[in-house]
Design an enzyme around this catalytic site. Structure first.
Site, mmCIF file in Angstrom:
data_model
loop_
_atom_site.group_PDB
_atom_site.id
_atom_site.type_symbol
_atom_site.label_atom_id
_atom_site.label_comp_id
_atom_site.label_asym_id
_atom_site.label_seq_id
_atom_site.Cartn_x
_atom_site.Cartn_y
_atom_site.Cartn_z
ATOM 1 N N HIS A 6 0.875 -1.181 0.000
ATOM 2 C CA HIS A 6 0.000 0.000 0.000
ATOM 3 C C HIS A 6 0.907 1.225 0.000
ATOM 4 C CE1 HIS A 6 -4.073 -1.749 0.487
ATOM 5 N NE2 HIS A 6 -3.354 -2.823 0.816
ATOM 6 N N CYS B 290 -7.586 -1.048 3.752
ATOM 7 C CA CYS B 290 -8.258 -2.085 4.531
ATOM 8 C C CYS B 290 -9.155 -1.376 5.532
ATOM 9 C CB CYS B 290 -7.236 -2.967 5.248
ATOM 10 S SG CYS B 290 -8.011 -4.160 6.336
HETATM 11 P P1 HMG Z 1 -17.727 -13.279 12.521
HETATM 12 O O1 HMG Z 1 -18.746 -12.243 12.839
HETATM 13 O O2 HMG Z 1 -16.731 -13.587 13.555
HETATM 14 O O3 HMG Z 1 -18.290 -14.669 12.035
HETATM 15 O O4 HMG Z 1 -17.001 -12.841 11.188
HETATM 16 P P2 HMG Z 1 -19.615 -15.443 12.150
HETATM 17 O O5 HMG Z 1 -19.282 -16.811 11.689
HETATM 18 O O6 HMG Z 1 -20.200 -15.252 13.517
HETATM 19 O O7 HMG Z 1 -20.560 -14.739 11.067
HETATM 20 C C1 HMG Z 1 -21.139 -13.491 11.243
HETATM 21 C C2 HMG Z 1 -22.144 -13.247 10.142
HETATM 22 O O8 HMG Z 1 -21.492 -13.265 8.881
HETATM 23 C C3 HMG Z 1 -23.189 -14.348 10.060
HETATM 24 O O9 HMG Z 1 -24.361 -13.759 9.519
HETATM 25 C C4 HMG Z 1 -22.626 -15.308 9.041
HETATM 26 O O10 HMG Z 1 -23.593 -16.072 8.396
HETATM 27 C C5 HMG Z 1 -21.984 -14.349 8.073
HETATM 28 P P3 HMG Z 1 -25.583 -13.306 10.459
HETATM 29 O O11 HMG Z 1 -26.017 -14.550 11.105
HETATM 30 O O12 HMG Z 1 -25.010 -12.318 11.463
HETATM 31 O O13 HMG Z 1 -26.544 -12.697 9.500
HETATM 32 N N1 HMG Z 1 -20.859 -14.910 7.339
HETATM 33 C C6 HMG Z 1 -20.752 -14.854 6.008
HETATM 34 N N2 HMG Z 1 -21.574 -14.353 5.071
HETATM 35 C C7 HMG Z 1 -21.168 -14.481 3.794
HETATM 36 N N3 HMG Z 1 -19.989 -15.045 3.433
HETATM 37 C C8 HMG Z 1 -19.161 -15.547 4.349
HETATM 38 C C9 HMG Z 1 -19.545 -15.473 5.704
HETATM 39 N N4 HMG Z 1 -18.950 -15.854 6.844
HETATM 40 C C10 HMG Z 1 -19.783 -15.516 7.851
HETATM 41 N N5 HMG Z 1 -18.016 -16.086 3.990
HETATM 42 C C11 HMG Z 1 -15.648 -13.168 9.238
HETATM 43 C C12 HMG Z 1 -15.893 -13.561 10.675
HETATM 44 C C13 HMG Z 1 -14.317 -13.724 8.842
HETATM 45 C C14 HMG Z 1 -16.761 -13.715 8.381
HETATM 46 C C15 HMG Z 1 -15.652 -11.608 9.171
HETATM 47 O O14 HMG Z 1 -14.754 -11.144 10.102
HETATM 48 C C16 HMG Z 1 -15.281 -11.083 7.823
HETATM 49 O O15 HMG Z 1 -16.011 -11.246 6.849
HETATM 50 N N6 HMG Z 1 -14.110 -10.438 7.734
HETATM 51 C C17 HMG Z 1 -13.588 -9.970 6.434
HETATM 52 C C18 HMG Z 1 -12.916 -8.666 6.597
HETATM 53 C C19 HMG Z 1 -12.309 -8.254 5.291
HETATM 54 O O16 HMG Z 1 -12.758 -8.642 4.218
HETATM 55 N N7 HMG Z 1 -11.255 -7.420 5.394
HETATM 56 C C20 HMG Z 1 -10.589 -6.894 4.231
HETATM 57 C C21 HMG Z 1 -9.844 -7.923 3.447
HETATM 58 S S1 HMG Z 1 -8.228 -8.291 4.091
HETATM 59 C C22 HMG Z 1 -7.245 -7.029 3.429
HETATM 60 O O17 HMG Z 1 -7.728 -6.087 2.856
HETATM 61 C C23 HMG Z 1 -5.748 -7.184 3.508
HETATM 62 C C24 HMG Z 1 -5.104 -7.612 2.172
HETATM 63 O O18 HMG Z 1 -5.424 -6.696 1.161
HETATM 64 C C25 HMG Z 1 -3.572 -7.679 2.337
HETATM 65 C C26 HMG Z 1 -2.973 -6.416 2.988
HETATM 66 O O19 HMG Z 1 -3.196 -5.322 2.466
HETATM 67 O O20 HMG Z 1 -2.291 -6.596 3.987
HETATM 68 C C27 HMG Z 1 -5.582 -8.987 1.749
HETATM 69 MG MG MG Z 2 -4.400 -4.814 0.805
#
Ligand code: HMG
Ligand code: MG
Length: 305
Positions: A205, A236
């Site tokens: 980044h 992020c």
């Molecule tokens: P959680 O709240 O701990 O998990 O989230 P959960 O299992 O209790 O699920 C919560 C809700 O999400 C539930 O729905 C699940 O069904 C749903 P509700 O009952 O509340 O309606 N859910 C999903 N829905 C759709 N698809 C799924 C899914 N999983 C659960 N796969 C979780 C844990 C990991 C899901 C959450 O924390 C999350 O989605 N985090 C993602 C955050 C993210 O995307 N961050 C940015 C990307 S990383 C980044 O940018 C860095 C990178 O670029 C490299 C760098 O720059 O360093 C890669």
């Molecule tokens: Mg990134």
């Protein structure tokens, strides 16, 4: 010499925009990126729509795109639910992700590092069993927004674990753009003691303007794969203050000027940048995109008369 570019704009870029672009615009953007010659495009994320509402239309985007032969489309998946959504959308590649620092890992995916590893192991195993390729990300390798310096041993361990699980490559994330070339060289040298550099990628980044300098350092260390985003979009949402990725236009400009081959058509890439800039209605960070517009205006007024 070839350098591979992984375009992460439709995912890393758009996940951080306050404005949620219409699905059709995302689809057109992906078409333009593929048309410019990008052969690896991270198109979206199958994460919780509560956490990243910007990408809640992941299925619609993936079913809406016309897949170009030779282009690999991928998406982030945090768990088996995400993997199932990716499979149902016809993906052949997914990316798993976690952080080298405990606090960012918890803020980003709501789990400790120790609890994340078995989840990613299961996802990777299942994905491979489905015939998919799996890429891995380690975030906060060069610094954490919550903890500051992150011990290299954290990244070293996670890189090893991810490769042992079966990911084909690990992308090293400078999530908040704090790295400098000296640190990049040092980190790459340490990691290269354990893994071949062809299994590592740089994900920089550009928060502090050191992104391209970090690419140069990583090239010197033997890395030949870099993530970048069109226009320099990105960040992020769970890393306060993180700015966009290095811009694909700037990266390609630099690499071509150094005689590296990326297979990308710079003119068509600029068209993709101008397109997403217009859709977002704000000037994007890419320096090459800005220079292109200035040069165009200069031509329009007749240059140096
Ligand atoms: P959680 O709240 O701990 O998990 O989230 P959960 O299992 O209790 O699920 C919560 C809700 O999400 C539930 O729905 C699940 O069904 C749903 P509700 O009952 O509340 O309606 N859910 C999903 N829905 C759709 N698809 C799924 C899914 N999983 C659960 N796969 C979780 C844990 C990991 C899901 C959450 O924390 C999350 O989605 N985090 C993602 C955050 C993210 O995307 N961050 C940015 C990307 S990383 C980044 O940018 C860095 C990178 O670029 C490299 C760098 O720059 O360093 C890669
Ligand atoms: Mg990134």
């Amino acid at each position: 010499m070839k350098v591979k570019i992984v375009e992460v704009g439709p995912r890393d870029g758009l996940q951080n925009e306050t404005e949620i672009l219409p699905t059709e615009v995302k689809i057109q953007l992906i078409h333009k990126l593929a048309g410019a010659g990008l052969t690896s495009i991270e198109a979206t994320s199958f994460v919780s729509p509560r956490w990243i509402p910007q990408l809640a239309d992941a299925e619609e985007v993936l079913t809406g795109i016309e897949r170009r032969p030779g282009v690999v489309y991928s998406a982030l998946v945090p768990n088996l639910r995400g993997l199932e959504r990716a499979r149902a959308s016809g993906l052949t590649e997914v990316a798993v992700f976690m952080s080298a620092s405990e606090t960012h890992n918890r803020k980003n995916i709501n789990k400790s590092i120790e609890d994340t590893l078995p989840v990613l192991q299961e996802v990777t195993r299942e994905a491979i069993a489905l015939g998919m390729r799996v890429r891995g990300y380690v975030s906060t390798v060069f610094g954490c927004p919550y903890e500051g310096k992150v011990p290299i041993e954290n990244s070293r361990r996670i890189v090893r674990e991810l490769l042992t699980m079966g990911v084909y490559e690990v992308s090293l994330g400078d999530t908040i753009g704090v790295a400098t070339p000296k640190q990049v060289l040092e980190v790459c040298e340490v990691l290269a003691q354990d893994v071949p550099t062809r299994q590592l990628a740089g994900h920089f980044h550009n928060t502090r303007g050191t992104g391209l300098a970090n690419v140069l350092a990583a090239l010197e260390a033997g890395i030949r794969t870099f993530d970048s985003s069109i226009g320099g979009l990105g960040g992020c949402p769970y890393a306060p203050g993180a700015a966009g990725n290095i811009s694909t236009e700037d990266l390609v400009y630099m690499l071509h000027g150094m005689d590296y081959d990326t297979g990308i058509d710079q003119t068509r890439l600029l068209e993709a940048g101008l397109y997403v800039q217009k859709q977002l209605g704000r000037e994007l960070d890419s320096k090459v995109l800005k220079a292109h517009q200035v040069a165009k205006q200069f031509d329009e007024i007749g240059g140096c008369r």
